[in-house]
Design a protein around this motif. Sequence first.
Motif, PDB file in Angstrom:
ATOM      1  N   GLN A   1       0.574  -1.400  -0.187  1.00 31.92           N
ATOM      2  CA  GLN A   1       0.077  -0.033  -0.025  1.00 31.92           C
ATOM      3  C   GLN A   1       0.762   1.166  -0.177  1.00 31.92           C
ATOM      4  OE1 GLN A   1      -2.358  -0.594   3.409  1.00 31.92           O
ATOM      5  NE2 GLN A   1      -3.975  -1.654   2.389  1.00 31.92           N
ATOM      6  N   ILE A   2       2.243   1.259   0.562  1.00 34.17           N
ATOM      7  CA  ILE A   2       2.798   2.519   0.373  1.00 34.17           C
ATOM      8  C   ILE A   2       3.772   2.497  -0.981  1.00 34.17           C
ATOM      9  CG2 ILE A   2       2.874   2.657   3.075  1.00 34.17           C
ATOM     10  CD1 ILE A   2       5.844   1.584   2.676  1.00 34.17           C
ATOM     11  N   LYS A   3       3.428   1.716  -1.641  1.00 33.32           N
ATOM     12  CA  LYS A   3       4.505   1.740  -3.114  1.00 33.32           C
ATOM     13  C   LYS A   3       4.516   3.156  -3.742  1.00 33.32           C
ATOM     14  CE  LYS A   3       1.748  -0.408  -6.715  1.00 33.32           C
ATOM     15  NZ  LYS A   3       0.482  -0.132  -6.357  1.00 33.32           N
ATOM     16  N   ASP A   4       3.467   3.774  -3.709  1.00 31.50           N
ATOM     17  CA  ASP A   4       3.503   4.860  -4.828  1.00 31.50           C
ATOM     18  C   ASP A   4       4.318   6.098  -3.657  1.00 31.50           C
ATOM     19  OD1 ASP A   4       2.348   3.913  -6.657  1.00 31.50           O
ATOM     20  OD2 ASP A   4       0.087   4.468  -5.748  1.00 31.50           O
TER      21      ASP A   4
ATOM     22  N   LEU B   1       9.692  -4.596   4.796  1.00 30.29           N
ATOM     23  CA  LEU B   1       9.692  -3.435   3.932  1.00 30.29           C
ATOM     24  C   LEU B   1      11.021  -3.436   3.200  1.00 30.29           C
ATOM     25  CD1 LEU B   1       8.598  -0.812   7.011  1.00 30.29           C
ATOM     26  CD2 LEU B   1       7.275  -1.366   4.769  1.00 30.29           C
ATOM     27  N   SER B   2      12.204  -3.968   3.786  1.00 30.61           N
ATOM     28  CA  SER B   2      13.332  -3.919   2.971  1.00 30.61           C
ATOM     29  C   SER B   2      13.304  -4.878   1.922  1.00 30.61           C
ATOM     30  CB  SER B   2      14.548  -4.245   4.067  1.00 30.61           C
ATOM     31  OG  SER B   2      14.701  -3.375   4.939  1.00 30.61           O
ATOM     32  N   GLU B   3      12.546  -5.880   1.965  1.00 25.60           N
ATOM     33  CA  GLU B   3      12.516  -6.962   0.931  1.00 25.60           C
ATOM     34  C   GLU B   3      11.687  -6.376  -0.090  1.00 25.60           C
ATOM     35  OE1 GLU B   3      11.482 -10.760   2.898  1.00 25.60           O
ATOM     36  OE2 GLU B   3      12.928 -10.300   4.246  1.00 25.60           O
ATOM     37  N   ALA B   4      10.692  -5.627   0.197  1.00 30.31           N
ATOM     38  CA  ALA B   4       9.696  -4.976  -0.836  1.00 30.31           C
ATOM     39  C   ALA B   4      10.415  -3.788  -1.543  1.00 30.31           C
ATOM     40  CB  ALA B   4       8.398  -4.933  -0.299  1.00 30.31           C
TER      41      ALA B   4
END
Lengths: 222, 114
Positions: free
Chosen positions: A78-81, A101-104
């Motif tokens: 959800q925070i990709k943008d 988060l680090s992996e994504a």
Amino acid sequence: MIVADRKSLEEILSMVKDYKNILILGCKGCVTVCNVGGVKEVEILASALRIARQKEENEINIDTNVIERQCDNEYVAQIKDSVGNYEAVVSMACGVGPQFLSEAYREQKFYPAVNTTFFGGAVAHGIWEERCAGCGTCIIHDFDGLCPVARCAKSLLHGPCGGSSKGKCEISKETTCIWDSIVSKKMEQGRLNDLLKVRAVKDWRTARDGGPRRSIREELTK
Amino acid sequence: MRLSYPSNIKVIQVPCTGRVDILHLLNAIENGADGVYVAGCLEGECHYLTGNIKTRKKVNYVKRVLQEIGIEPERVAMFNLSSAMGLRFAEIAREMDEKIKALGPTPVRKKEAA
């Protein structure tokens, strides 16, 4: 739930000292319940950091956000943008959050704002205690629901050590000797003989000793 | 009673001091207040039982945060008095005003305000 304590402001300030634009990301899971990384705590940390940096005349822009859970990729997505809009991200989730988060988002830098401490529950308002060590092979049925693995300082499985005094453990006056509690409960129920059971040596390979663990439920996998 | 107290004190009314949050106090400091204090009911006489006791703990939390940042914790304070103690209200306002003036302006200034 997973319990955590917030790191000192000094430590968090040193983590972000080179940045002028960061995101503080909270989690609505366990750290919200133990009041360390939910909506309110995220805002408190943001305000405290801004005050500290204004005092140093080195202002910092801090945005805040809180997602449902940082331990599920569908929420992390959800925070990709917005994740790329910052120089760094401070995560207030347990140790799982910054790793997901680090992996994504390989290009972003993530910092933990909390020290993840244990699996436990609230024994009173504002006080949490450890109850489970996640050893991977639960045996608390033999001890009437009290876990000597998590709650005995030595994880003894066959009775108390010489450090047990008046129901307390020698490590601290605040710490219950769980073996005292187990024996008392067995005596109350007239089942002290249960403790005479000879048990096989505990297999610690299911605990951390066996390396990082994995749980697979075939019926849910794609 | 026509009591006077320093005009630089801005009063913000709340239904109970229990409504005052850590964030309200931090935001006041962040936005440049030189000091902020909470005037609650006497301990044991909260109309909502424990609002003032809870907020005393929140005030102490904010004091610890300020201490950690290197700002005088005395800039945040809590006082207890009843609504019938107008004289004491004016006295506290003067005490706080003197204390903050002695400490000097807040070190937390936004660039554009400087």
